[in-house]
Scaffold this motif. Structure first.
Motif, mmCIF file in Angstrom:
data_model
loop_
_atom_site.group_PDB
_atom_site.id
_atom_site.type_symbol
_atom_site.label_atom_id
_atom_site.label_comp_id
_atom_site.label_asym_id
_atom_site.label_seq_id
_atom_site.Cartn_x
_atom_site.Cartn_y
_atom_site.Cartn_z
ATOM 1 N N PRO A 16 30.035 9.037 28.989
ATOM 2 C CA PRO A 16 29.576 9.880 27.879
ATOM 3 C C PRO A 16 29.347 11.336 28.297
ATOM 4 O O PRO A 16 29.614 12.261 27.528
ATOM 5 C CB PRO A 16 28.267 9.227 27.432
ATOM 6 N N ALA A 17 28.880 11.548 29.514
ATOM 7 C CA ALA A 17 28.656 12.917 29.986
ATOM 8 C C ALA A 17 29.976 13.674 30.097
ATOM 9 O O ALA A 17 30.075 14.832 29.672
ATOM 10 C CB ALA A 17 27.934 12.898 31.331
ATOM 11 N N ALA A 18 30.996 13.033 30.625
ATOM 12 C CA ALA A 18 32.307 13.675 30.750
ATOM 13 C C ALA A 18 32.897 13.957 29.372
ATOM 14 O O ALA A 18 33.462 15.021 29.127
ATOM 15 C CB ALA A 18 33.248 12.802 31.567
ATOM 16 N N LEU A 19 32.755 13.007 28.490
ATOM 17 C CA LEU A 19 33.242 13.179 27.117
ATOM 18 C C LEU A 19 32.539 14.372 26.458
ATOM 19 O O LEU A 19 33.184 15.223 25.852
ATOM 20 C CB LEU A 19 32.945 11.890 26.367
ATOM 21 N N PHE A 20 31.241 14.466 26.619
ATOM 22 C CA PHE A 20 30.487 15.568 26.033
ATOM 23 C C PHE A 20 30.907 16.910 26.628
ATOM 24 O O PHE A 20 30.982 17.913 25.927
ATOM 25 C CB PHE A 20 28.982 15.337 26.223
ATOM 26 N N SER A 21 31.230 16.921 27.909
ATOM 27 C CA SER A 21 31.614 18.192 28.539
ATOM 28 C C SER A 21 32.906 18.751 27.946
ATOM 29 O O SER A 21 33.114 19.966 27.953
ATOM 30 C CB SER A 21 31.719 18.048 30.057
ATOM 31 N N ALA A 22 33.765 17.903 27.394
ATOM 32 C CA ALA A 22 34.980 18.406 26.725
ATOM 33 C C ALA A 22 34.603 19.226 25.499
ATOM 34 O O ALA A 22 35.190 20.282 25.236
ATOM 35 C CB ALA A 22 35.893 17.245 26.340
ATOM 36 N N SER A 23 33.613 18.765 24.768
ATOM 37 C CA SER A 23 33.161 19.499 23.589
ATOM 38 C C SER A 23 32.412 20.770 23.982
ATOM 39 O O SER A 23 32.561 21.810 23.350
ATOM 40 C CB SER A 23 32.272 18.597 22.733
ATOM 41 N N THR A 24 31.622 20.694 25.042
ATOM 42 C CA THR A 24 30.900 21.899 25.463
ATOM 43 C C THR A 24 31.862 22.939 26.023
ATOM 44 O O THR A 24 31.603 24.139 25.924
ATOM 45 C CB THR A 24 29.782 21.592 26.475
#
Length: 187
Positions: A16-24
């Motif tokens: 989930p952290a890696a996935l969120f970093s794509a949006s950030t």
């Protein structure tokens, strides 16, 4: 630090952290380059778009929390990624105030969904003693993505131009669908 390192070896937290970093990453591009992309046309449009993005994120965090509690947070990841990608792609229409402001709002909606859903998933996968480590990892993903987007696209925006840079950013968000689908299967 003694709790963060073991947590970094936990796919249920790092995915989930890696996935969120794509949006950030896309957020870093939006806040850094949107004002420059439309400055000559209308500073007012940039200001409204930069207001619409976090306003939409705030509203969708609330909605995502309610929906995630009822139906599962992992179900929100794919829509969040898609909204983020569509929103940032809309920014490529730099001469259209409606598409720029609307795109910023759509991106903000996806960003807000992902903020809530990823953090909720990460907290659910640890005990209260691991909350500080989860918070550190999530915040690192946030900051690293923002910086990577601003710096990374800074290397290409001079050659590509702003519209193509926004489109490239949208394309770079889409691989986050892979861990989002994985999260959906895991749930």
């Amino acid at each position: 630090p003694h709790r963060v390192l073991p947590m970094l070896r936990t796919p249920g937290v790092t995915r989930p952290a890696a996935l969120f970093s794509a949006s950030t990453m896309a957020a870093g591009v939006l806040v850094t380059y949107l004002p420059l992309a439309i400055a000559a046309r209308s500073a007012g449009v940039a200001a409204i778009a930069l207001f619409a993005q976090p306003a939409a994120a705030t509203l969708t965090r609330l909605a995502a929390g309610r929906a995630g509690d009822r139906h599962g947070h992992s179900r929100l990841l794919i829509p969040g990624v898609l909204l983020s990608a569509v929103g940032v792609a809309s920014l490529a229409a730099t001469s259209s105030p409606v598409l720029v402001i609307g795109g910023a709002a759509v991106f903000g909606a996806g960003f807000g969904v992902l903020q809530n859903a990823t953090l909720a998933l990460m907290y659910a996968r640890t005990t209260p003693t691991g909350y500080d480590a989860v918070s550190a990892i999530w915040n690192a993903a946030y900051d690293a993505g923002m910086g990577a987007g601003a710096i990374g696209m800074g290397l290409v925006v001079g050659r590509l131009g702003y519209p193509a840079t926004f489109l490239l950013t949208a394309v770079l968000v889409l691989p986050a669908l892979i861990p989002a689908r994985r999260e959906r299967r895991v749930a």
